[in-house]
Design an enzyme around this catalytic site. Structure first.
Site, PDB file in Angstrom:
ATOM      1  N   ASP A   1       1.270  -1.471  -0.429  1.00  0.00           N
ATOM      2  CA  ASP A   1       0.411   0.321   0.054  1.00  0.00           C
ATOM      3  C   ASP A   1       1.039   1.613  -0.330  1.00  0.00           C
ATOM      4  O   ASP A   1       0.683   1.938  -0.965  1.00  0.00           O
ATOM      5  CB  ASP A   1      -0.619  -0.535   0.730  1.00  0.00           C
ATOM      6  CG  ASP A   1      -1.646   1.324   1.128  1.00  0.00           C
ATOM      7  OD1 ASP A   1      -2.653   1.129   0.719  1.00  0.00           O
ATOM      8  OD2 ASP A   1      -1.780   2.004   2.240  1.00  0.00           O
TER       9      ASP A   1
ATOM     10  N   GLU B   1      -2.044  -5.567  -3.362  1.00  0.00           N
ATOM     11  CA  GLU B   1      -0.982  -4.338  -2.754  1.00  0.00           C
ATOM     12  C   GLU B   1      -0.389  -5.539  -1.978  1.00  0.00           C
ATOM     13  O   GLU B   1       0.868  -5.393  -2.256  1.00  0.00           O
ATOM     14  CB  GLU B   1      -1.678  -3.849  -1.411  1.00  0.00           C
ATOM     15  CG  GLU B   1      -2.500  -2.398  -1.895  1.00  0.00           C
ATOM     16  CD  GLU B   1      -3.319  -1.882  -0.971  1.00  0.00           C
ATOM     17  OE1 GLU B   1      -3.877  -0.593  -1.093  1.00  0.00           O
ATOM     18  OE2 GLU B   1      -3.797  -2.668   0.199  1.00  0.00           O
TER      19      GLU B   1
END
Length: 248
Positions: free
Chosen positions: A69, A139
């Site tokens: 992320d 992610e």
């Protein structure tokens, strides 16, 4: 040096049939074979199937999701900064948030084949159990690439395989879904009452970020962030729509 060691080690390592299948899938998704397969194995392992290690810690993809992320946000922020040299930070923040939103990542993850490699317990199904499964795994995959091949390769993957092929920036700029109206319409249909409450304002120096919490029948559902209260309400409504499965 670490990358060289990983590359050399991968040349002499023997793999099981399952590992070879994962390697082939990773190559199809990312464009190259992994040097070190371990982070990719973790990246594709949801917490619902993760085994507890010492002190109850589960080796799932959640830590890699956190790392990925951050890498994704940095790469997208840099790209937008250079792509729109005369736009202010508010515009850039808004555009980045839409690109890295859970809805966007879920859609891209499905398109590039993430559902074929993620492992999770299909029996443990609740309304919110796996709503962000594929986006979260994507992610985590970015985090795995970062650990395996470094930032430069991660950046190349994000730009060449995710951002440029799957996001039309002009369309994103010109098209905005009214999630608040969608939530209100759903609430009225089910005789419920949504409310939006301003719970915090964060001073960022050159601008302020507002945090809004949306409740349905006084039950907190989601929080949203934005550079105005109106935008924060839309963000909160968007998160609520995803949680309530009004949005994929």
């Amino acid at each position: 040096m670490r990358l060289i060691v990983n590359r050399v080690t991968s040349l002499f390592k023997s793999y099981s049939k399952e590992e070879k299948a994962l390697i082939a899938s990773i190559k199809m998704i990312t464009g190259s074979k992994p040097f070190n397969l371990k982070p990719y194995q973790i990246a594709t392992q949801h917490t619902s199937v993760a085994k507890a290690l010492k002190k109850g810690f589960k080796e799932s993809n959640e830590r890699l999701e956190y790392l990925g992320d951050s890498v994704l946000g940095m790469v997208v922020a840099e790209y937008l900064f250079k792509r729109f040299p005369f736009k202010d930070e508010g515009f850039l923040t808004e555009l980045r948030s839409r690109i890295v939103s859970r809805e966007s990542l879920n859609n891209v993850a499905r398109t590039i084949g993430v559902p074929q490699i993620v492992r999770f317990d299909r029996k443990r199904k609740t309304p919110n159990s796996h709503k962000s499964l594929y986006g979260n795994t994507l992610e985590a995959l970015i985090g795995a690439i970062y650990l395996d091949k470094g930032f430069r390769h991660s950046r190349k993957f994000i730009l060449k395989k995710l951002l440029l092929p799957h996001f039309d920036l002009e369309e994103i700029i010109n098209t905005t879904k009214n999630y608040k109206s969608k939530l209100i319409e759903w609430s009225q249909k089910h005789s419920k009452s949504p409310t939006f409450e301003h719970i915090d304002t964060i001073d960022k120096g050159h601008y302020k970020e507002f945090i809004i919490e949306v409740k349905v029948d006084d039950e907190p559902i989601a929080k949203g962030h934005g550079l105005s209260k109106k935008k924060a309400e839309q963000d909160a409504a968007r998160e609520a729509c995803i949680i309530l499965e009004l949005e994929q």
